[in-house]
Scaffold this motif. Sequence first.
Motif, PDB file in Angstrom:
ATOM      1  N   ASN A  48      34.760  43.751-181.433  1.00  0.00           N
ATOM      2  CA  ASN A  48      34.407  42.543-180.686  1.00  0.00           C
ATOM      3  C   ASN A  48      33.013  42.653-180.074  1.00  0.00           C
ATOM      4  O   ASN A  48      32.273  41.661-179.990  1.00  0.00           O
ATOM      5  N   LYS A 102      41.375  38.222-186.963  1.00  0.00           N
ATOM      6  CA  LYS A 102      40.182  37.841-186.205  1.00  0.00           C
ATOM      7  C   LYS A 102      40.242  36.348-185.883  1.00  0.00           C
ATOM      8  O   LYS A 102      40.471  35.525-186.772  1.00  0.00           O
ATOM      9  N   GLY A 107      30.420  42.647-183.147  1.00  0.00           N
ATOM     10  CA  GLY A 107      30.407  41.307-183.722  1.00  0.00           C
ATOM     11  C   GLY A 107      29.824  40.283-182.767  1.00  0.00           C
ATOM     12  O   GLY A 107      29.057  39.407-183.160  1.00  0.00           O
ATOM     13  N   PHE A 138      31.466  43.172-186.873  1.00  0.00           N
ATOM     14  CA  PHE A 138      32.780  43.514-186.326  1.00  0.00           C
ATOM     15  C   PHE A 138      33.350  44.727-187.054  1.00  0.00           C
ATOM     16  O   PHE A 138      33.866  45.664-186.436  1.00  0.00           O
TER      17      PHE A 138
END
Length: 303
Positions: free
Chosen positions: A271, A214, A274, A249
């Motif tokens: 994505n 990430k 999050g 996420f």
Amino acid sequence: MSFLASVGVTNVDLMYVGMPRVPQEGEEIFSQDFRVLLGGGAPGTAVNAARLGIPTRLATYLGSDLFSGFARAQFEQNGVSPYNLAAEGETGIPVNVTSAMLTPGDRTFATYCKPTAITDELLERVYTMSKGAKLVQMQEGFLPVYRKLHEEGTILIFDMGWDDELSFEKYGDYLRLADYYTPNTKEALKITGRDTPEEALRVLAEYFEHPLVKLDKDGCLILEDGRPRLLRNIPEFTCKDSTGAGDAFLAGLMYGLYHGYPFADCVRFGNITGGKSVTGVGCLTEYVQESELLALREKYKDL
């Protein structure tokens, strides 16, 4: 019916929003806003997953105090089935309570945390709750449970916070059982001993079929056909508070895994969930419903 299962201490956040600065000893500073919110960790991920329609079980500690009552109501409101690990008649506050002060430049925290012992009886209770799950979020301390679940074919996801001693030597037993590991850049560089996310990704590929790193505001790095690929964050989301972004996420990622999507789509879901979470203050204030998640995935399928 398959489900998602996790275990973890519940966090309740007392948010002092709009503080001009952190008060010094003997001072009283007034905030512009105040909120009581369910915090992050495994319970936060469980709530986000349940909001996306995944049947979700959570083993946690709840008492008769007002903070536990608030948490219990939040779980039930969001479709999470809490399995209480607190001993019958236990006194005190078994949840973590955090006072968070948000200033113009940063955040500061003070947390009450009651230590809990992991006993053989507790391990058995967590295993009984988790047995039959399609996905399980792993937590440190429950290794015997995950060994059993691994043998039964449960998909295991390992996600953890920062540790100054983060290494394959320390966490190898968990990583060897896990099907997925979700480190951020700092964690990935630390555990692999590499200098760039791309280098760390290739080391992780020696352990996981689908490694990822990430990259916070820049998105998520995955390996596709042996080459690093960047899946960017959703541009329409503006960050107000990054608290709980990792938990959100993870919920999106697990939504994709639960429904059997290709790995790149699973990360796109992460994505989206999050990114949406950081548009509000607190871990669980802002979120997407399943229909919105699928629409955004289609809109940004080439991002």
